[in-house]
Design an enzyme around this catalytic site. Structure first.
Site, short mmCIF file in Angstrom:
data_model
loop_
_atom_site.label_atom_id
_atom_site.label_comp_id
_atom_site.label_asym_id
_atom_site.label_seq_id
_atom_site.Cartn_x
_atom_site.Cartn_y
_atom_site.Cartn_z
N GLY A 1 2.19 4.99 0.76
CA GLY A 1 2.15 6.02 1.79
C GLY A 1 1.69 5.52 3.14
CB ALA A 2 0.29 2.48 4.18
N GLY A 19 7.10 1.40 3.23
CA GLY A 19 8.28 1.63 2.39
C GLY A 19 8.08 1.38 0.91
CB SER A 20 5.22 1.76 -1.43
OG SER A 20 4.91 3.15 -1.39
N PRO A 37 0.83 -1.21 0.00
CG PRO A 37 -0.24 -1.20 2.08
CD PRO A 37 0.56 -2.06 1.17
CG ASP A 65 12.01 3.60 4.73
OD1 ASP A 65 12.35 3.47 5.92
OD2 ASP A 65 10.90 4.06 4.39
N1 LIG Z 1 3.54 0.85 -7.06
C1 LIG Z 1 3.82 2.15 -7.20
N2 LIG Z 1 3.57 2.79 -8.37
C2 LIG Z 1 3.86 4.09 -8.51
N3 LIG Z 1 4.35 4.88 -7.56
C3 LIG Z 1 4.62 4.31 -6.38
C4 LIG Z 1 4.38 2.93 -6.14
N4 LIG Z 1 4.75 2.65 -4.88
C5 LIG Z 1 5.19 3.83 -4.35
N5 LIG Z 1 5.12 4.82 -5.24
C6 LIG Z 1 5.49 6.22 -5.00
O1 LIG Z 1 5.86 6.36 -3.63
C7 LIG Z 1 4.96 7.28 -2.97
C8 LIG Z 1 4.71 6.82 -1.54
O2 LIG Z 1 5.90 7.05 -0.79
P1 LIG Z 1 5.89 7.51 0.73
O3 LIG Z 1 7.31 7.61 1.17
O4 LIG Z 1 5.00 8.69 0.91
O5 LIG Z 1 5.17 6.30 1.46
P2 LIG Z 1 5.71 4.82 1.70
O6 LIG Z 1 7.10 4.71 1.18
O7 LIG Z 1 4.71 3.87 1.17
O8 LIG Z 1 5.68 4.74 3.29
P3 LIG Z 1 6.88 5.10 4.36
O9 LIG Z 1 7.89 5.95 3.66
O10 LIG Z 1 6.17 5.83 5.49
O11 LIG Z 1 7.38 3.77 4.78
C9 LIG Z 1 3.71 7.25 -3.83
O12 LIG Z 1 2.95 8.45 -3.68
C10 LIG Z 1 4.32 7.14 -5.23
O13 LIG Z 1 4.82 8.38 -5.65
C1 LIG Z 2 9.71 8.64 9.76
C2 LIG Z 2 10.89 7.92 9.12
O1 LIG Z 2 11.83 7.60 10.15
C3 LIG Z 2 10.45 6.57 8.51
C4 LIG Z 2 9.48 6.62 7.38
O2 LIG Z 2 9.32 5.32 6.83
C5 LIG Z 2 11.53 8.84 8.11
C6 LIG Z 2 12.87 8.32 7.60
O3 LIG Z 2 13.55 7.57 8.31
O4 LIG Z 2 13.25 8.71 6.49
MG LIG Z 3 8.65 6.08 1.72
#
Ligand SMILES: Nc1ncnc2c1ncn2[C@@H]1O[C@H](COP(=O)(O)OP(=O)(O)OP(=O)(O)O)[C@@H](O)[C@H]1O
Ligand SMILES: C[C@@](O)(CCO)CC(=O)[O-]
Ligand SMILES: [Mg+2]
Length: 327
Positions: free
Chosen positions: A113-114, A117-118, A111, A163
């Site tokens: 932004g959840a 680490g997508s 998922p 990440d």
């Molecule tokens: N499958 C995908 N297809 C396209 N873009 C993606 C995909 N996965 C991630 N992204 C990009 O990464 C962004 C999400 O990154 P973000 O760092 O906000 O959250 P996260 O990496 O999921 O969570 P976190 O960093 O808190 O662990 C999305 O808005 C998009 O730009």
């Molecule tokens: C909140 C944070 O510690 C983790 C986000 O996945 C930010 C980072 O380490 O880059």
């Molecule tokens: Mg991220």
């Protein structure tokens, strides 16, 4: 045409504090982003169907002008393109092929932004696929390093190495500033993940903690105490003592909550898992919304979370000892 994949992660301990030089222990999970890179004559074409429900395709050429052909928020398009664009720039640099054109397709089961680490998985897989397509094979640690540069650039300097290193190497890792290592001998951890269907704004949440830390000495002490939990936790990790690991996860969640990065839905999922006798539970990643991680080898937390209001999805996520790989 080359396809590479890289895993997402949960934080066993240490998110946010890692931004201020404390150690953290993220763990790769068996949920991946797959990126296919095909060299083309010029420019960059991106297909990212997960980015919105209906999906979208972005096409743009060397002039940098973007032409999204579906109506989605411009900020989303820019963010999505930012990660891929910078990853491709790293690949061109690594292969000394500044003019190389690419068609890039992204697909994943993490998922967005959840807190799983997508973005890191996307960047790591994209650098691997694009460099291989140009005939260059980077080591996992070179990919981790280049992926960190990408996250750092796209996230306005608000990124730790945690990440990207975890996604590139796989397994449980320890990150403290620039010191990144794999923790050997840890093959399994019984993670259960609850997802509230939402997302947190990582930049804003990191900024909030930074402000609190500047304002109150006890907030700075709270960040330092998270570092103490991590140091305690890493000594327990190898023993397989889930009871103590869980206790430390609970403590870590309490401190993150004090720092203002939890939410009602994250708290209610954490409590549902604890009420179901999980060893421990905490939010993972930046917080604000998204996912919690519980430690439970039974099906009890999994079942409880299924019936928890505000929990949209729940799944078991095994530790993934594999990092980035060509498919
Ligand atoms: N499958 C995908 N297809 C396209 N873009 C993606 C995909 N996965 C991630 N992204 C990009 O990464 C962004 C999400 O990154 P973000 O760092 O906000 O959250 P996260 O990496 O999921 O969570 P976190 O960093 O808190 O662990 C999305 O808005 C998009 O730009
Ligand atoms: C909140 C944070 O510690 C983790 C986000 O996945 C930010 C980072 O380490 O880059
Ligand atoms: Mg991220």
């Amino acid at each position: 045409m080359v396809t590479s994949s890289a895993p997402g992660k949960v934080y066993l301990f240490g998110e946010h504090a890692v931004v201020y030089g404390e150690p953290a222990v993220p763990c790769a999970i068996e949920r991946r982003v797959h990126v296919t890179a095909t060299e083309i004559d010029e420019g960059l074409r991106i297909h990212a169907n997960d980015l919105q429900l209906d999906g979208f395709t972005v096409e743009y050429s060397g002039d940098g002008e973007s032409h999204p052909d579906v109506d989605v928020a411009e900020s989303l398009v820019e963010a999505g393109m930012g990660y891929v664009n910078e990853a491709v720039a790293q690949a061109r640099d690594a292969a000394d092929a500044p003019e190389a054109g690419f068609e890039i397709s992204v697909e994943g089961d993490i998922p967005l932004g959840a807190g799983l680490g997508s973005s890191a998985a996307l960047v790591v897989a994209a650098i691997d696929a694009a460099t291989r397509e140009l005939g260059v094979e980077l080591s996992a640690s070179d990919i981790a390093d280049r992926a960190y540069q990408v996250e750092h650039a796209v996230q306005d300097g608000q990124a730790s190495r945690a990440d990207t290193f975890c996604s590139a190497m796989g397994g449980a890792v320890r990150v403290e500033g620039d010191d990144c290592r794999r923790l050997e001998g840890i093959d399994t951890l019984p993670f259960v993940i609850g997802y509230d269907g939402g997302a947190g704004d990582t930049g804003a949440l990191v900024a909030g903690v930074r402000d609190l830390r500047g304002k109150y000495d006890f907030a700075a002490d709270t960040v330092a105490a998270i570092g103490d939990i991590v140091r305690e936790g890493e000594s327990v990790l190898g023993t397989g003592d889930y009871e103590r690991l869980g206790e430390l996860m609970d403590f870590n969640h309490g401190l993150l909550s004090a720092l203002g990065v939890s939410s009602r839905s994250l708290d209610s999922m954490v409590w549902a898992a604890r009420d179901a006798d999980a060893h421990g539970a905490k939010l993972t990643g930046a917080g604000g919304g998204g996912c919690i991680v519980a430690l439970d080898e039974t099906d009890d937390a999994l079942t409880a979370l299924k019936y928890t209001p505000g929990c949209e999805d729940v799944f078991r996520a095994e530790l993934d000892t594999d990092g980035v790989r060509q498919e």
